[in-house]
Design an enzyme around this catalytic site. Structure first.
Site, short mmCIF file in Angstrom:
data_model
loop_
_atom_site.label_atom_id
_atom_site.label_comp_id
_atom_site.label_asym_id
_atom_site.label_seq_id
_atom_site.Cartn_x
_atom_site.Cartn_y
_atom_site.Cartn_z
N ARG A 193 0.85 -1.19 0.00
CA ARG A 193 0.00 0.00 0.00
C ARG A 193 0.89 1.24 0.00
NH1 ARG A 193 -1.47 1.66 4.75
NH2 ARG A 193 -2.21 -0.37 5.43
N TYR A 220 -17.01 18.23 -14.11
CA TYR A 220 -17.40 16.83 -14.23
C TYR A 220 -18.49 16.47 -13.20
CZ TYR A 220 -16.74 11.74 -14.16
OH TYR A 220 -16.94 10.39 -14.19
N ASP A 242 -8.12 20.21 -13.09
CA ASP A 242 -8.44 18.88 -13.62
C ASP A 242 -8.10 18.93 -15.12
OD1 ASP A 242 -9.60 16.62 -14.73
OD2 ASP A 242 -11.34 16.66 -13.38
N LYS A 251 -8.78 8.13 -18.87
CA LYS A 251 -9.10 8.78 -20.14
C LYS A 251 -7.86 8.82 -21.04
CE LYS A 251 -12.88 9.20 -17.76
NZ LYS A 251 -13.22 10.40 -17.02
C1 LIG Z 1 -13.71 10.73 -15.73
C2 LIG Z 1 -13.40 12.04 -15.11
C3 LIG Z 1 -13.17 12.14 -13.73
C4 LIG Z 1 -13.31 10.97 -12.79
O1 LIG Z 1 -12.39 9.97 -13.06
P1 LIG Z 1 -12.65 8.40 -12.76
O2 LIG Z 1 -11.40 7.76 -13.18
O3 LIG Z 1 -13.84 8.00 -13.57
O4 LIG Z 1 -12.93 8.29 -11.30
C5 LIG Z 1 -12.84 13.39 -13.23
N1 LIG Z 1 -12.75 14.47 -14.02
C6 LIG Z 1 -12.98 14.40 -15.35
C7 LIG Z 1 -12.86 15.63 -16.18
C8 LIG Z 1 -13.31 13.19 -15.94
O5 LIG Z 1 -13.55 13.14 -17.24
#
Ligand SMILES: *Cc1c(COP(=O)(O)O)cnc(C)c1O
Length: 398
Positions: free
Chosen positions: A65, A117, A189, A214
């Site tokens: 961890r 998001y 983000d 992504k």
């Molecule tokens: C998908 C996404 C998240 C969350 O990510 P996960 O891996 O699905 O938990 C946060 N911010 C944006 C802009 C996203 O597209």
């Protein structure tokens, strides 16, 4: 630079990142050939613990961890890609955001991009409000709104640019200047752009978060998240919280994302090119009401996009006039897949109002432009002719 052996070069590349160029960093940073075999690819260290030589004598690894070499390689890799000082990988993008928010204490206030998001909104409103954190949502494309929302208790500015799904931009440099003048930490983000397209730390961001699910992983086969930090106080806390809360990224997923970042440059070039071509095609199509894409001169912030982004990203959204027409398009495509998520090599098409933004109340959805006729396309790296043909045949049925 002095001549280094292959191994020395690999070991030093995180330090060398100011000299190395972007694609080289993506492919090499954080990764040395495996010391025991020379394997060029970092192994998946699928282990929970490490054998110690004696009491207090070990190789820097005690329990998985806390430390895992595959995860550490990914963290060094993405920290170098984002030009940060350290990275911390989590089990998902939301877990990464959750870790960032533990920098705050009850009573603190956060200013947030209003069409952030959907999962971020849910985390802030349904979970973190229980801990007496307060949030104000502003149209951060207007810097005056950011400035006006900052109060004495404001500790964090949480920005997303471009936003999901209407692709509005925030002037990141301008926003960071306003926040820093008031001692407010800036989190960006950067999931929608990736560091190939946008460089938040160069614009002044203190922390960058990504859903690695992504573009960074890019192959739709892993869920994960990362936080990249530049300030020692943040790095120290994030290292502590990653271990204390334990929402770590597993070694298999860390390995998959490392595989993904190697091709980030060429994938993003193709995502950018395909999305631009599809946006132009859609903008000229008589059955399309409106196209949102920062690369189009019709985008209200096209000039900012040219200044702040390298290419305009792989996401497009289109309005079709009604929910029925949106449904016809969503169900009429054959090559594109109807699915949530984005940033993979294959093109995905989705309906934000009922999919990614279903957790956002309907009035708020309207206010932030997530209308029922809006369709979002995450443009993949297939042949552009096939993508265009697919949309053309589906639009014919409208
Ligand atoms: C998908 C996404 C998240 C969350 O990510 P996960 O891996 O699905 O938990 C946060 N911010 C944006 C802009 C996203 O597209």
């Amino acid at each position: 630079m002095a001549r280094l052996t292959r191994l020395e070069y690999a070991a030093n590349i995180v330090k060398l990142r100011d000299e190395a160029r972007f694609s080289t960093i993506c492919i090499h940073a954080g990764q040395e050939p495996d010391p025991s075999t020379g394997a060029i690819i970092t192994p998946i260290y699928q282990t929970s613990t490490y054998v110690q030589d004696g009491l207090g004598r070990h190789k820097g690894y005690e329990y998985a961890r806390t430390q895992n070499p595959t995860r550490a390689a990914l963290e060094a890799n993405i920290a170098a890609i984002e030009k940060g000082k350290a990275g911390f990988a989590f089990a998902s993008g939301m877990a990464a955001e959750g870790a960032v928010m533990t920098l705050l204490q009850s009573g603190d206030h956060v200013v947030v991009t209003d069409n952030t998001y959907g999962g971020t909104y849910r985390l802030f409103e349904r979970v973190l409000r229980k801990y007496q954190l307060d949030f104000s949502y502003v149209d951060s494309s207007n810097l005056e709104e950011i400035e006006g929302a900052i109060r004495p208790s404001t500790k964090l500015l949480f920005l997303e640019s471009p936003t999901n799904p209407t692709l509005r931009l925030t002037d990141l440099r301008g926003a960071c200047e306003i926040a820093h003048a008031r001692n407010v930490v800036v989190v960006v983000d950067n999931t929608f752009a990736s560091r190939y397209v946008q460089r938040p730390i160069e614009f002044g961001a203190d922390l960058v978060v990504h859903s690695t699910t992504k573009f960074l992983n890019g192959h739709s086969d892993s869920v994960g998240g990362i936080v990249v930090a530049v300030k020692d106080e943040h790095i120290e806390w994030l290292r502590f919280i990653q271990n204390a809360e334990g929402a770590i990224l597993g070694p298999m997923d860390a390995w998959l994302v490392l595989r993904g970042t190697k091709t980030l440059t060429i994938r993003m070039e193709r995502h950018n090119a395909n999305a631009m071509a599809l946006a132009e095609f859609l903008a000229a199509h008589p059955k399309v009401t409106r196209v949102h894409y920062p690369g189009l001169p019709s985008h209200p912030q096209h000039a900012l996009a040219r200044k702040q982004m390298c290419g305009f990203g792989g996401l497009i959204s289109v309005q079709l006039g009604s929910l029925d027409k949106a449904r016809t398009l969503l169900e009429g495509v054959r090559l594109m897949s109807l699915a949530e998520s984005l940033g993979g090599v294959e093109t995905l098409i989705s309906h934000p109002a009922t999919m990614t933004h279903a957790s956002v109340p309907p009035e708020r959805r309207q206010a932030i432009g997530v209308t029922d006729d809006l369709v979002r396309i995450s443009v993949g790296i297939e042949d552009i002719e096939d993508l265009r043909d697919d949309l053309a045949q589906a639009l014919d049925h409208l």
